[in-house]
Scaffold this motif. Structure first.
Motif, short mmCIF file in Angstrom:
data_model
loop_
_atom_site.label_atom_id
_atom_site.label_comp_id
_atom_site.label_asym_id
_atom_site.label_seq_id
_atom_site.Cartn_x
_atom_site.Cartn_y
_atom_site.Cartn_z
N PHE A 310 38.42 41.07 51.86
CA PHE A 310 38.08 40.59 50.53
C PHE A 310 39.31 40.26 49.69
N ILE A 311 40.47 40.70 50.08
CA ILE A 311 41.67 40.42 49.31
C ILE A 311 42.36 39.20 49.91
N PHE A 312 42.30 38.10 49.18
CA PHE A 312 42.94 36.86 49.66
C PHE A 312 43.14 35.95 48.46
N ASN A 313 43.88 34.91 48.68
CA ASN A 313 44.16 33.92 47.65
C ASN A 313 42.95 32.99 47.51
N GLN A 314 42.26 33.08 46.36
CA GLN A 314 41.05 32.27 46.17
C GLN A 314 41.36 30.78 46.26
N GLY A 315 42.51 30.37 45.78
CA GLY A 315 42.84 28.95 45.81
C GLY A 315 42.95 28.41 47.22
N SER A 316 43.38 29.25 48.17
CA SER A 316 43.49 28.80 49.57
C SER A 316 42.12 28.48 50.15
N LEU A 317 41.11 29.25 49.75
CA LEU A 317 39.75 29.01 50.25
C LEU A 317 39.10 27.83 49.55
N TYR A 318 39.14 27.84 48.20
CA TYR A 318 38.47 26.78 47.46
C TYR A 318 39.16 25.43 47.64
N ASN A 335 28.03 33.70 48.44
CA ASN A 335 28.73 34.46 47.39
C ASN A 335 29.91 33.69 46.82
N LEU A 336 29.78 32.38 46.75
CA LEU A 336 30.84 31.54 46.19
C LEU A 336 30.96 31.82 44.69
N LEU A 337 32.18 32.08 44.23
CA LEU A 337 32.42 32.43 42.83
C LEU A 337 32.89 31.25 41.99
N PHE A 338 33.57 30.32 42.63
CA PHE A 338 34.21 29.24 41.87
C PHE A 338 34.52 28.10 42.82
N MET A 339 34.88 26.97 42.26
CA MET A 339 35.35 25.84 43.04
C MET A 339 36.32 25.06 42.18
N THR A 340 37.49 24.81 42.75
CA THR A 340 38.50 24.08 41.99
C THR A 340 38.15 22.60 41.90
N ASP A 355 22.47 29.17 45.20
CA ASP A 355 22.34 30.55 45.65
C ASP A 355 23.70 31.20 45.94
N ASN A 356 24.58 31.08 44.98
CA ASN A 356 25.88 31.74 45.04
C ASN A 356 26.07 32.57 43.78
N ALA A 357 27.31 32.74 43.36
CA ALA A 357 27.60 33.49 42.14
C ALA A 357 28.47 32.67 41.19
N VAL A 358 28.25 31.36 41.18
CA VAL A 358 29.05 30.44 40.37
C VAL A 358 28.70 30.60 38.90
N THR A 359 29.70 30.56 38.01
CA THR A 359 29.49 30.63 36.56
C THR A 359 29.64 29.24 35.96
N ASP A 360 29.36 29.14 34.65
CA ASP A 360 29.45 27.82 34.00
C ASP A 360 30.87 27.41 33.66
N ASP A 361 31.87 28.13 34.19
CA ASP A 361 33.26 27.69 34.06
C ASP A 361 33.64 26.67 35.13
N LYS A 381 24.91 31.91 38.33
CA LYS A 381 25.05 32.72 37.13
C LYS A 381 25.46 31.88 35.94
N LEU A 382 24.93 30.68 35.84
CA LEU A 382 25.18 29.83 34.69
C LEU A 382 24.48 30.43 33.47
N GLN A 383 25.15 30.40 32.31
CA GLN A 383 24.60 31.07 31.12
C GLN A 383 24.41 30.14 29.93
N LYS A 384 25.35 29.28 29.66
CA LYS A 384 25.28 28.44 28.47
C LYS A 384 24.90 27.01 28.87
N LEU A 385 23.76 26.55 28.37
CA LEU A 385 23.32 25.20 28.70
C LEU A 385 24.28 24.16 28.14
N SER A 386 24.86 24.46 26.99
CA SER A 386 25.81 23.51 26.39
C SER A 386 27.05 23.34 27.28
N LYS A 387 27.50 24.43 27.94
CA LYS A 387 28.66 24.33 28.83
C LYS A 387 28.29 23.58 30.11
#
Length: 794
Positions: A310-318, A335-340, A355-361, A381-387
């Motif tokens: 679980f410990i790795f550089n997220q940027g290398s994966l995304y 369980n994808l958290l983000f995408m660059t 069906d991952n764990a992506v946020t509205d960032d 896990k999107l929360q703000k419709l405006s975002k």
């Protein structure tokens, strides 16, 4: 759940008969005997059965008599049993058999032939030493799916079915001892599925032939590939000599460096689509240079990723995936958290991170996804419709956005959707009424199924292009105002809370071509008839009619379909109700008054009331007279005019004297000679219990009658006794009474008098009233007298 209970669902979602699962038709007779611990085929299976499931039992043998009477049998599943033998002629009577599953048994040989209509046959995972059983399949010209498996795969055995044009071949390699090179190449199939590849000795030869057999290849269960186990030259050779355009790998475990290496080789091959299911990434994840140029790849799908470290550089994966120059990228259940954001203009047209764990960032201020047409972020896990709207602002080609099943919220912030968005899916997001103020202005389809919307609050519309609106499973109490959406064509409002669509809302939605209002708690009262009339005018407009339209209220109609609901028109139309109900009531009242007038009911009521009051006064007055200790000689003194003497003598006196021997004082008979008339009048009135006056126009013209009335009235007031009885023989107009007889006028106004009726039917009640008024037992006063006086005329 048995097979019979899933008939409808299976028929909807299985498009072709010869898929991996049988299609259940609406007219099929289905019997499910799976998981029953059966040791033989049941003998009570109905003869008209078309679908029979005997899987997961302990049946050792199949005999001809087991299915010989099932002439309509179309689907037979006997997988996962203990079958070792079956008769060679077992299916001779089943000429309609199309789907047969004999997989996962203990068969060592099959010598029988199969019905020619068979298009799905699975004999994989048995105990065949070779595939010589294929010689019995040569006549199956309609066969589309074939499942095989044996310890030895020889080219000669497969040549017997090389002439068949198969859609799919499933080959179970579990327990494979020997593979003859080029054996798979003789197969004529569009899709080849190889299972159990983890422990094969001839894995290279099998894969080398597999990639040249069909354009669609699925490989299952590689186990874990450790570094060095599969040499790179083997992988390069397989990929470089491949004719596969669509490759699917299932249950693959490999180190990160090996995975990137395989992807790099695939990137420069002829492969166009790669699907990875249940991928396990081993070892440390770090940055590895990747060459994206000169590729035929168009689609990458990764579903179900497990990472051991679980410990790795997220940027290398995304970064590996965000820079891919392909059209379609799907990463699901990982369980994808983000995408660059891609560092340069991207070729992505389709992105699915459901069906991952992506946020509205994600993708905020991203300017390089200008070609993206479809974006799916459902179940994250999107929360703000405006975002979320701001995320799409620079995606100038974006057409479809899917953000369903996210915990979204909207609080009247400004929204910045891409103007190119036409379809938006926001189902199951718990969004409020105000969400309509944050919708793309050019959107044509909006899915707001299963939210928290109770009303559509819009002062002015900006959704002029909206054509399809789904508001099912919300809290609406009526149809939304369709005038807010001038181009609306279809609308879904099922599973809401309105008892009936109002007349105004139906009129506003008259331009909508199709509406689904089913599964609402309909109140089957008069208001619902307007909706039913609208449905009759447009029979094809309301989706789901009639099964989804059922009464909820009142309780006695609960469960009744609206198509069977009937309420007479007069119950709901006031213009019909008035003449039907009110007019008969008015006529009845009129008839009642007419009958009362005809039978003189008021007179009877008046006389009965007088009778009751008189009896009551009589009971009260007896004690008073006893206290006075006064002796009475007569029950009554009768005063009348000589012009009315004939009626008094012929009618009144005979009737009165017959009432218990009443004694009547009459001036002609009881006045004392020698006394003055006034003295006689006073004496008779004093010796009588009652004074009866027969009133008529002649009475008021008699001077002596007036004297008699005067003295009786004087006794009434001086002794406070109720001694006057007035009988009105004929009506006396007020103008006929002389003004000097003012006491008579006052007395007729104050005292209740008895009217002599002309009808004989009323006489009995008249006499009853008169008797009650003058009746008294003089013996109770202990006085009895007998007076015999010569008659003198008044």
């Amino acid at each position: 759940m048995d097979m019979a209970s899933i008939v409808t669902l299976a028929a909807l979602f299985m498009p072709a008969l010869c898929d991996n699962y049988p299609v259940i038709r609406s007219n099929d007779v289905v019997y499910n005997y799976s998981y029953k611990s059966l040791s033989s085929v049941p003998t009570d299976v109905p003869a008209n059965t078309t679908v029979l499931d005997l899987s997961h039992n302990d049946i050792p043998t199949l005999e001809a008599k087991d299915f010989s009477y099932l002439l309509d049998l179309r689907v037979l599943v006997v997988s996962y049993n203990q079958i070792t033998e079956m008769d060679s002629n077992i299916f001779d009577a089943n000429l309609n058999l199309e789907y047969l599953d004999l997989s996962n048994n203990r068969l060592e040989n099959i010598s029988n032939t199969f019905p020619v209509r068979l298009c799905h046959l699975d004999v994989s995972s048995n105990n065949f030493s070779t595939l010589s059983v294929c010689t019995g399949f040569t006549n199956l010209q309609q066969l589309e799916y074939l499942g095989l498996g044996a310890a030895n795969i020889l080219k000669f055995d497969l040549e017997s079915i090389s002439h068949l044009h198969l859609q799919q071949v499933f080959l179970d390699l579990k327990g494979l001892d020997k593979y003859e090179n080029s054996s798979l190449l003789v197969l004529n199939t569009n899709l080849l599925y190889l299972s159990s590849l983890s422990d094969q000795k001839d894995l290279f030869n099998v894969l080398f032939d597999a990639v040249n057999t069909s354009k669609i290849l699925e490989l299952d269960n590689f186990g874990k590939w450790v570094e060095g186990r599969v040499p790179d030259e083997y992988i390069s050779s397989i990929i470089n000599n491949s004719r596969v355009s669509h490759l699917t790998l299932r249950n693959l475990g490999t180190p990160w460096i090996k995975l990137v290496g395989i992807l790099q080789k695939i990137w420069h091959s002829s492969l166009e689509s790669l699907h990875l299911h249940s991928l396990t990434i081993q070892g440390l994840i770090f940055h590895i240079p990747f060459d994206y140029v000169n590729t035929s790849m168009k689609e990458l799908l990764i579903e179900g990723v497990a990472i051991e470290l679980f410990i790795f550089n997220q940027g290398s994966l995304y970064g590996l995936f965000s820079e891919m120059n392909i059209k379609n990228l799907t990463i699901k259940h990982s369980n994808l958290l983000f995408m660059t954001c891609p560092s340069k203009l991207s070729t992505f047209e389709y992105i699915d991170f459901s069906d991952n764990a992506v946020t509205d960032d994600i993708f905020q201020n991203c300017l390089t996804l200008t070609k993206l047409k479809t974006l799916k972020l459902a179940g994250n896990k999107l929360q703000k419709l405006s975002k979320v709207s701001l995320m799409t602002e620079s995606m100038s080609s974006l057409y479809y956005v899917d953000v369903r099943n996210n915990p979204l919220d909207y609080s009247d912030e400004d929204c910045y959707w891409s103007p190119s968005i036409r379809k938006l899916n926001m189902a199951s997001c718990s969004l409020p009424n105000s969400v309509f103020r944050c919708l793309p202005k050019n959107v044509t389809m909006v899915n707001l199924y299963k939210n928290d919307i109770s009303n559509v609050h819009l002062k002015k519309t900006h959704l002029i292009n909206l054509e399809h609106l789904d508001l099912g499973y919300n809290r609406l109490s009526d149809l939304p105002d369709c005038t807010l959406f001038p181009r609306l064509m279809t609308m879904n409002v099922e599973y809401n809370q309105f008892p009936y669509p109002s007349t105004e809302s139906l009129q506003n939605c008259s331009g909508v071509k199709q509406i689904n209002i089913g599964n609402n708690p309909f109140h089957c009262f008069c208001e619902l008839k307007k909706f039913l009339n609208e449905r009759r005018k447009s029979p094809g407009k309301f989706i789901g009619w009639p099964d989804a339209y059922v009464c909820e209220r009142p309780d006695d109609l609960k469960g009744v379909r609206l198509s069977d609901f009937y309420l007479p028109e007069m119950y709901c139309n006031v213009f019909i109700m008035v003449p039907v109900i009110i007019v008969p009531i008015i006529i009845g009242i009129f008839l009642m008054f007419a009958l009362c007038k005809y039978f003189d009911v008021p007179w009877f009521c008046k006389m009965i009331w007088q009778l009751l009051r008189t009896k009551q006064r009589t009971r009260r007055s007896k004690k008073g007279y006893q206290e006075l200790k006064k002796d009475f000689s007569f029950h009554a003194f009768i005063s009348y005019s000589e012009n009315d003497a004939s009626w008094v003598k012929s009618v009144l006196l005979p009737s009165v004297q017959s009432m218990s021997d009443l004694r009547i004082c009459q001036h002609e008979r009881n006045f004392t000679p020698g006394k003055s008339i006034v003295e006689n009048i006073i004496t008779c009135i004093d010796n009588s219990y009652k004074s009866v006056f027969v009133l008529s126009p002649h009475f008021v013209q008699s001077e002596w009658c007036h004297y008699e009335l005067y003295f009786a009235q004087h006794k009434l007031y001086s002794e406070n006794t109720d001694n006057l009885i007035l009988i009105l023989l004929e009506p006396i107009p007020q103008y006929l009474i002389p003004s000097r007889y003012f006491k008579l006028k006052a007395l007729m106004k104050q005292r209740t008098y008895l009217e002599w009726p002309q009808e004989k039917s009323k006489h009995a009640l008249f006499w009853a009233n008169l008797r009650a008024a003058i009746s008294i037992n003089l013996s109770e006063i202990e006085h009895e007298t007998s007076v015999s006086i010569p008659s003198v005329s008044t």
